[in-house]
Motif scaffolding. Sequence first.
Motif, mmCIF file in Angstrom:
data_model
loop_
_atom_site.group_PDB
_atom_site.id
_atom_site.type_symbol
_atom_site.label_atom_id
_atom_site.label_comp_id
_atom_site.label_asym_id
_atom_site.label_seq_id
_atom_site.Cartn_x
_atom_site.Cartn_y
_atom_site.Cartn_z
ATOM 1 N N LEU A 163 -58.384 1.895 -16.334
ATOM 2 C CA LEU A 163 -59.097 2.679 -15.320
ATOM 3 C C LEU A 163 -60.309 1.913 -14.792
ATOM 4 O O LEU A 163 -60.553 1.850 -13.593
ATOM 5 C CB LEU A 163 -59.563 4.008 -15.917
ATOM 6 C CG LEU A 163 -58.507 5.102 -16.012
ATOM 7 C CD1 LEU A 163 -59.084 6.325 -16.694
ATOM 8 C CD2 LEU A 163 -58.005 5.463 -14.614
ATOM 9 N N LEU A 164 -61.014 1.331 -15.739
ATOM 10 C CA LEU A 164 -62.249 0.623 -15.385
ATOM 11 C C LEU A 164 -61.956 -0.601 -14.534
ATOM 12 O O LEU A 164 -62.626 -0.873 -13.537
ATOM 13 C CB LEU A 164 -62.983 0.220 -16.661
ATOM 14 C CG LEU A 164 -64.491 0.208 -16.555
ATOM 15 C CD1 LEU A 164 -65.011 1.614 -16.319
ATOM 16 C CD2 LEU A 164 -65.087 -0.348 -17.832
ATOM 17 N N ASN B 71 -62.053 -3.442 -9.603
ATOM 18 C CA ASN B 71 -61.235 -4.450 -8.919
ATOM 19 C C ASN B 71 -61.211 -5.797 -9.642
ATOM 20 O O ASN B 71 -61.382 -6.856 -9.039
ATOM 21 C CB ASN B 71 -61.735 -4.676 -7.487
ATOM 22 C CG ASN B 71 -60.968 -3.805 -6.519
ATOM 23 O OD1 ASN B 71 -59.803 -3.485 -6.793
ATOM 24 N ND2 ASN B 71 -61.591 -3.425 -5.435
ATOM 25 N N VAL B 72 -61.025 -5.741 -10.944
ATOM 26 C CA VAL B 72 -60.846 -6.990 -11.689
ATOM 27 C C VAL B 72 -59.582 -6.832 -12.530
ATOM 28 O O VAL B 72 -59.084 -5.719 -12.723
ATOM 29 C CB VAL B 72 -62.048 -7.296 -12.615
ATOM 30 C CG1 VAL B 72 -63.240 -7.731 -11.823
ATOM 31 C CG2 VAL B 72 -62.385 -6.092 -13.476
ATOM 32 N N GLN C 208 -61.745 -7.713 -17.659
ATOM 33 C CA GLN C 208 -62.500 -6.550 -18.107
ATOM 34 C C GLN C 208 -62.598 -6.546 -19.635
ATOM 35 O O GLN C 208 -63.667 -6.327 -20.202
ATOM 36 C CB GLN C 208 -61.804 -5.276 -17.610
ATOM 37 C CG GLN C 208 -62.527 -4.012 -17.955
ATOM 38 C CD GLN C 208 -63.881 -3.927 -17.273
ATOM 39 O OE1 GLN C 208 -64.057 -4.331 -16.130
ATOM 40 N NE2 GLN C 208 -64.868 -3.421 -17.996
ATOM 41 N N THR C 209 -61.484 -6.800 -20.310
ATOM 42 C CA THR C 209 -61.482 -6.805 -21.778
ATOM 43 C C THR C 209 -62.405 -7.892 -22.299
ATOM 44 O O THR C 209 -63.194 -7.660 -23.215
ATOM 45 C CB THR C 209 -60.058 -7.062 -22.302
ATOM 46 O OG1 THR C 209 -59.162 -6.347 -21.477
ATOM 47 C CG2 THR C 209 -59.918 -6.601 -23.736
ATOM 48 N N LEU C 210 -62.285 -9.061 -21.678
ATOM 49 C CA LEU C 210 -63.094 -10.194 -22.135
ATOM 50 C C LEU C 210 -64.579 -9.869 -22.018
ATOM 51 O O LEU C 210 -65.368 -10.103 -22.936
ATOM 52 C CB LEU C 210 -62.762 -11.416 -21.271
ATOM 53 C CG LEU C 210 -63.059 -12.759 -21.922
ATOM 54 C CD1 LEU C 210 -62.042 -13.036 -23.021
ATOM 55 C CD2 LEU C 210 -63.040 -13.865 -20.880
#
Lengths: 473, 666
Positions: A179-180, A185-186, A191-193
């Motif tokens: 969702l994030l 928009n990545v 995002q996880t990193l």
Amino acid sequence: MSSLPFLPVFLWTDILIYLLLAVILLAVLSIRKHAHLKAPWKSVLQRKRGVISLMILLCYVAVGLLDSFHFRSAIENDKSTEEQHYATEVLAVLDLVIMPLREQVEKTYSAPFATRSFVREMHQADKTQLNYDYAKLQYAGSHLSSEEDKWPDIQATVLSTSAKASILWLLLAITFILLLSKKRNVTWREQTLRMVSGQSRYPLRTVLLMLWLIVMTVWNIAALSVDYHVLGTDKVGQDVLYQSLKSIRTGLVIGTLTTLVMLPLAVSMGIAAGYFRGWIDDVIQYIYTTLNSIPGVLLIAAAVLMLQVYMNNHPENFVTIAERADMRLLFLCIILGVTSWTGLCRILRGETLKLREAEYVLASRALGTGNFNILRRHIMPNLMHIVMIAVVLDFSGLVLAEAVLSYVGVGVDPSMISWGNMINSARLEMARDPVVWWSLTAAFIFMFVLVLAANLFADVVRDAFDPQSQKAA
Amino acid sequence: MTTLLKVTYLTTHIGSETRPVRPVDEISFSVEKGETFALLGESGCGKSMTALSLLRLNPQPVSRIVRGKVELAGQDLLNLSEAEMEHIRGRRIAMIFQEPQSSLNPVLSVGQQIGEALQWHFDINGEALHNRIVELLSSVGIPDPLQRIKAYPHQLSGGMKQRVMIAIALAGEPELLIADEPTTALDVTIQAQILDLLKQIQRDTGMAILLISHDLAVVAQMADHVAVMYAGQIVETAPREDFFQQVNHPYSQKLFEALPTEQKRQQQLTVIKGNVPALDTVFKGCRFVERCDKAITQCDQTPPKWYQDEQQGVRCHLYDPSDNLISDQKQNENAPSVLQSIPFEQKPVLVLDDLQVHFPIKKGLLQRTVGQVRAVDGVNLQLRQAETVALVGESGCGKTTVGKGILQLVKVTGGQVVYHDKVLNKLTNSELRSQRNALQIIFQDPYASMNPRMTVSQVIEEAMLAGPATLNANERTERIVHLLERVGLDAQYKHHYPHEFSGGQRQRICIARALAADPKVLICDEPTSALDVSVQAQILNLLRELQQEFDLSYFFITHNISVVEYLAHRIAVMYLGRIVEQGSRNEILKSPKHPYTQALLAAVPKLEGGTEREVIRLEGELPSPGNPPQGCHFHQRCPKAMAECKTAYPEPTQLSADHEVRCFLY
């Protein structure tokens, strides 16, 4: 007449809690619209301590809220034409959620995770023989074929639940990340990193770790409490975990509603006395000096006893025991509030005396700003940090005061489960050998976590609202 | 002469190891026996930290001395143990601080505090101790030392406390006295007394003094050798005579140019742009480069070396002997800024007619009034349009109360404050409110005069909301932007909080707030006394521009005579609640008539003229306004007092059209 399966019951404290909740929600909505109000709250959420304490507080609040929706369930009726009758016992939604805890009542004390009773008693082993030993508990460990299986069984349950909880957490985390990343928009990798390396704007890593901890704890305790008494049972065999959970609402109500009664009195009187000086100051000082010189316990005892008499004379106003207990709780909040505003009032008066001579107040007076606006714009905001500290310190003090008052017999109704009542009854068992430690410990841990989380949270909030400690943007 | 203290490459860091703040960065200097060495610089440049580091009194554990040597007569103080240091501090190097109020222990008597220092350093007891304390007290000029020995600090005035501090410092018979801004918190007349005392002690004992000051004039009066500090470094050193004749470093030059003086009346003051850089920055080139007009390309890239020639030294690329760059710098001219002349005949805007502000002294259970503090006791004053009237006097004479009385911030006991034919102290609250905006005030302390919880735009907006003008939200925002730009601030900072700004910037915001109310009269209550010289120049320039732009009348309350010289049209001198002399600036400064005015002007330290000046020294201090002396309030301290002075207060004597004095001599 419609025959609902249940009849909603609105206790006085429930209504006040709903109101409080509504006010908080409205406040949140309005803060979201104003950038300068939003910024400090954002900085609260950007601090690890802030999110951790907030999440713990939210757990408590969730339990407290579930415990604030009351109803009476319908009694089975053969003749459907006749009026529907409802049980006299008032239940809360929380009771439904933790039904097994409520209903699995043993005969008397049992230690955490025990399968046998804490005290020896006579019981019939078979038709001819009478035994005097530790009886097997009725519910705890009843699914075990032999008592040796207890620890392996617990181990297996913990393992499987932990696995399930971790999977659930993983699913939650993945949804969250997806969702994030869509919103930002990545790619989900980035995002996880960013999250794992701790570079995200909010401490998301901490949030997820805390979430994992909460899911693990709650699910494990839930799974274990079906088959065992995780925190043991008390004198009448009631599960201590159940008591501890039910006490949350009492503690929160005493802590918040009393503050609500106290704050307007303390703030308005303190500011008025400090700002206007003259006869207003004299009158207010006399009021609080007089009030302070009467022992608080006497006032509370008198008020609670008066209420007791009123309730005995007007039984028609109180249909159920819960309503009586609730009225007493509300009254206790009010009387505690009335007796405890003086300290804060005195501090605020002193601080206002100092602030009214501040150059920015003089400048404002020179501009022709009215008294009300000076109080609102200059005095009040500069007192808020004192109010905030006082409220949090009082919150923990009030939870403790409730315990002391219950001991004297003027606290909450004996039928109402509270940490005060739990400690009070456990007090008698401290002299036993071996000691019955679990009631006291459970009450202590639940209170400790709540008060600590509240203190930490207040600390972070105060820091965030202090412009001097904010970093220059 | 022999070197007493030799400091080499002293470096002190504060805070983290990775990015430390460096208030003292490779400082080297030496103090000769019996001389006064002055360390000069603006606030935040590391003067005080240098002094503390010398005694290893720098705050622990946040700061640490990283390297360097502090040699006292050959002994390196940085290698001594803490126990050994205890016999250096006070015994060989003593220190006095800026604020005598907070340096003395309020629960011990003066005698005990001096005795403590004596007993620590010497084996002295009983009679001998007592005699020594009395001797010390009389050596610092405290009258009646036998009585004062039992006095507690709160029973003494500020000047007396500083004398006691000096007595404590002298107790150990030190070879070096570190004086950290010893007179900054004191009045001019008291400052003159203390500086004289220090000089006299130096003559008697041959002690060396390390004087730390931001005040060029004090340094000019006291020092034998001067070092200028900037951003943790010494940028220039020179013997006093050379320094005050020819300054070399661009920063020192700017400091001189920024001083307001009589000669600069017809021009704008030079300002140093920007602020002192943060001390945790890693400097690549010269630390002053961003604020320097004479910067050349090298200044950006390499840190300047130290160029020494005999006694004078400077840290600047312009003085690199291998290069001749100095000649092609042209002197920039200051823009003229003429003070308008105000005809005396013009109708005044604001008139104070026998203004009195008394505060009751209440005592006892029933809070009965037993007396009056006559803070302001019959002040007559007029203020014309676009005129600046300066009100000067020592602290405690009632200057600030006059300002508050005009604004009706304190209750006026008697007399009238007339603004445009309206008697302000007779108006009802609501009538007064409609007049409020015309009279505004700027306070001394820019840190305390804004609500820390309001953004800049809220602070200014408040002035518009309170005033009579009704503007909608957009118009208000427009005006806030306009005002901020007018006082020289970037409007994009309007949503920032006051603590994010420097002192000078805050004072600008306060001015913008006052302007937002559209005032006619501005009361400036020591608006620059909390600011550094370079920032003071900015604010004075701004005030002058605004006066011409908006035809503002200034009521300027100050004790700083050089600001008065630069800014004022007329001057009123106040002593104990009354105005003793008033007149045009020229009349007062050139030919003061009242003995108090003469003494006050004589006490002001001057840059030129050196130490040999014929001066009138005032004895004693301001009496209490709660119990003023009989007759003329000044007769006890007056060198020209006559018998008459003890019986009656003199009536005003008109010396010229607007020169008036209250003294029996005329």
